[in-house]
Design a protein around this motif. Structure first.
Motif, PDB file in Angstrom:
ATOM      1  N   ILE A  50      27.313  93.506  -1.187  1.00  0.00           N
ATOM      2  CA  ILE A  50      27.090  94.522  -0.527  1.00  0.00           C
ATOM      3  C   ILE A  50      25.885  94.568   0.171  1.00  0.00           C
ATOM      4  O   ILE A  50      25.588  94.739   1.277  1.00  0.00           O
ATOM      5  CB  ILE A  50      27.156  95.690  -1.169  1.00  0.00           C
ATOM      6  CG1 ILE A  50      28.750  96.023  -1.624  1.00  0.00           C
ATOM      7  CG2 ILE A  50      26.732  97.056  -0.065  1.00  0.00           C
ATOM      8  CD1 ILE A  50      28.796  97.194  -2.468  1.00  0.00           C
ATOM      9  N   ALA A  51      24.621  93.997  -0.624  1.00  0.00           N
ATOM     10  CA  ALA A  51      23.264  93.724   0.022  1.00  0.00           C
ATOM     11  C   ALA A  51      23.283  92.835   1.022  1.00  0.00           C
ATOM     12  O   ALA A  51      22.753  92.874   2.230  1.00  0.00           O
ATOM     13  CB  ALA A  51      22.279  93.485  -0.893  1.00  0.00           C
ATOM     14  N   LEU A  52      23.868  91.696   0.849  1.00  0.00           N
ATOM     15  CA  LEU A  52      24.027  90.420   1.930  1.00  0.00           C
ATOM     16  C   LEU A  52      25.023  90.933   2.996  1.00  0.00           C
ATOM     17  O   LEU A  52      24.503  90.481   4.124  1.00  0.00           O
ATOM     18  CB  LEU A  52      24.787  89.181   1.025  1.00  0.00           C
ATOM     19  CG  LEU A  52      24.872  88.013   1.931  1.00  0.00           C
ATOM     20  CD1 LEU A  52      23.533  87.457   2.325  1.00  0.00           C
ATOM     21  CD2 LEU A  52      25.603  86.754   1.149  1.00  0.00           C
ATOM     22  N   PHE A  53      25.662  91.636   2.810  1.00  0.00           N
ATOM     23  CA  PHE A  53      26.518  92.132   3.934  1.00  0.00           C
ATOM     24  C   PHE A  53      25.710  92.975   4.961  1.00  0.00           C
ATOM     25  O   PHE A  53      25.619  93.020   6.158  1.00  0.00           O
ATOM     26  CB  PHE A  53      27.792  92.881   3.224  1.00  0.00           C
ATOM     27  CG  PHE A  53      28.796  93.464   4.699  1.00  0.00           C
ATOM     28  CD1 PHE A  53      29.559  92.596   5.232  1.00  0.00           C
ATOM     29  CD2 PHE A  53      28.655  94.710   4.902  1.00  0.00           C
ATOM     30  CE1 PHE A  53      30.390  93.114   6.335  1.00  0.00           C
ATOM     31  CE2 PHE A  53      29.314  95.115   5.943  1.00  0.00           C
ATOM     32  CZ  PHE A  53      30.241  94.264   6.560  1.00  0.00           C
ATOM     33  N   ILE A  54      24.882  93.768   4.245  1.00  0.00           N
ATOM     34  CA  ILE A  54      24.152  94.891   5.143  1.00  0.00           C
ATOM     35  C   ILE A  54      22.940  93.905   5.694  1.00  0.00           C
ATOM     36  O   ILE A  54      22.647  94.069   6.903  1.00  0.00           O
ATOM     37  CB  ILE A  54      23.511  95.841   4.283  1.00  0.00           C
ATOM     38  CG1 ILE A  54      24.736  96.751   3.686  1.00  0.00           C
ATOM     39  CG2 ILE A  54      22.319  96.657   4.863  1.00  0.00           C
ATOM     40  CD1 ILE A  54      24.374  97.867   2.890  1.00  0.00           C
ATOM     41  N   ALA A  55      22.338  93.046   4.879  1.00  0.00           N
ATOM     42  CA  ALA A  55      21.533  92.128   5.836  1.00  0.00           C
ATOM     43  C   ALA A  55      22.147  91.531   6.984  1.00  0.00           C
ATOM     44  O   ALA A  55      21.338  91.319   7.763  1.00  0.00           O
ATOM     45  CB  ALA A  55      20.799  91.229   4.618  1.00  0.00           C
ATOM     46  N   GLY A  56      23.201  90.951   6.508  1.00  0.00           N
ATOM     47  CA  GLY A  56      24.077  90.341   7.911  1.00  0.00           C
ATOM     48  C   GLY A  56      24.159  91.089   9.100  1.00  0.00           C
ATOM     49  O   GLY A  56      23.886  90.520  10.288  1.00  0.00           O
ATOM     50  N   ILE A  57      24.537  92.314   8.825  1.00  0.00           N
ATOM     51  CA  ILE A  57      24.665  93.253   9.880  1.00  0.00           C
ATOM     52  C   ILE A  57      23.295  93.547  10.664  1.00  0.00           C
ATOM     53  O   ILE A  57      23.101  93.604  11.751  1.00  0.00           O
ATOM     54  CB  ILE A  57      25.287  94.510   9.274  1.00  0.00           C
ATOM     55  CG1 ILE A  57      26.776  94.377   8.876  1.00  0.00           C
ATOM     56  CG2 ILE A  57      25.251  95.637  10.423  1.00  0.00           C
ATOM     57  CD1 ILE A  57      27.879  94.181   9.957  1.00  0.00           C
ATOM     58  N   ILE A  58      22.323  93.702   9.762  1.00  0.00           N
ATOM     59  CA  ILE A  58      21.017  93.826  10.525  1.00  0.00           C
ATOM     60  C   ILE A  58      20.489  92.727  11.329  1.00  0.00           C
ATOM     61  O   ILE A  58      19.947  93.060  12.409  1.00  0.00           O
ATOM     62  CB  ILE A  58      20.055  94.260   9.047  1.00  0.00           C
ATOM     63  CG1 ILE A  58      20.273  95.784   8.660  1.00  0.00           C
ATOM     64  CG2 ILE A  58      18.534  94.337   9.745  1.00  0.00           C
ATOM     65  CD1 ILE A  58      19.166  95.808   7.131  1.00  0.00           C
ATOM     66  N   LEU A  59      20.720  91.659  10.734  1.00  0.00           N
ATOM     67  CA  LEU A  59      20.389  90.552  11.483  1.00  0.00           C
ATOM     68  C   LEU A  59      20.886  90.361  12.970  1.00  0.00           C
ATOM     69  O   LEU A  59      20.712  89.907  13.845  1.00  0.00           O
ATOM     70  CB  LEU A  59      20.530  89.168  10.673  1.00  0.00           C
ATOM     71  CG  LEU A  59      19.586  88.928   9.465  1.00  0.00           C
ATOM     72  CD1 LEU A  59      19.974  87.654   8.601  1.00  0.00           C
ATOM     73  CD2 LEU A  59      18.081  88.892  10.146  1.00  0.00           C
ATOM     74  N   LEU A  60      22.425  90.326  12.751  1.00  0.00           N
ATOM     75  CA  LEU A  60      23.332  90.652  13.929  1.00  0.00           C
ATOM     76  C   LEU A  60      22.860  91.473  14.904  1.00  0.00           C
ATOM     77  O   LEU A  60      22.702  91.297  16.191  1.00  0.00           O
ATOM     78  CB  LEU A  60      24.676  90.810  13.210  1.00  0.00           C
ATOM     79  CG  LEU A  60      25.811  90.262  14.173  1.00  0.00           C
ATOM     80  CD1 LEU A  60      25.856  88.990  14.820  1.00  0.00           C
ATOM     81  CD2 LEU A  60      27.002  90.778  13.907  1.00  0.00           C
ATOM     82  N   VAL A  61      22.605  92.923  14.494  1.00  0.00           N
ATOM     83  CA  VAL A  61      22.189  93.926  15.326  1.00  0.00           C
ATOM     84  C   VAL A  61      20.741  93.564  16.089  1.00  0.00           C
ATOM     85  O   VAL A  61      20.680  93.638  17.227  1.00  0.00           O
ATOM     86  CB  VAL A  61      22.151  95.123  14.526  1.00  0.00           C
ATOM     87  CG1 VAL A  61      21.428  96.139  15.623  1.00  0.00           C
ATOM     88  CG2 VAL A  61      23.558  95.585  14.385  1.00  0.00           C
ATOM     89  N   VAL A  62      19.942  93.023  15.210  1.00  0.00           N
ATOM     90  CA  VAL A  62      18.592  92.590  15.667  1.00  0.00           C
ATOM     91  C   VAL A  62      18.762  91.345  16.781  1.00  0.00           C
ATOM     92  O   VAL A  62      18.134  91.589  17.790  1.00  0.00           O
ATOM     93  CB  VAL A  62      17.569  92.217  14.617  1.00  0.00           C
ATOM     94  CG1 VAL A  62      16.386  91.698  15.190  1.00  0.00           C
ATOM     95  CG2 VAL A  62      17.289  93.658  13.553  1.00  0.00           C
TER      96      VAL A  62
END
Length: 66
Positions: A50-62
């Motif tokens: 879940i933490a990796l998924f959230i980090a991936g979403i953050i990187l994608l949005v940024v």
């Protein structure tokens, strides 16, 4: 294209691609097909996924909105 614009495009592309890979890897190989886990411990592995998924979403949005 000047160097600064080229560097921004390169950084944005890197952020988008790493974020997209993290999100797709979690969805496809960890959750959908359950091919492998991050760790043998089921509970800790779920939190890390879940933490990796959230980090991936953050990187994608940024990467998209930077």
């Amino acid at each position: 294209m000047k160097n600064k614009a080229r560097n921004h495009a390169l950084l944005n592309g890197m952020l988008i691609s790493v974020g997209l890979i993290a999100v797709l890897d979690n969805i496809i190989s960890h959750w959908l097909f359950k091919w492998h886990r991050i760790l043998p411990d089921e509970t800790l592995s779920k939190y890390l996924e879940i933490a990796l998924f959230i980090a991936g979403i953050i990187l994608l949005v940024v990467g998209i909105y930077r």
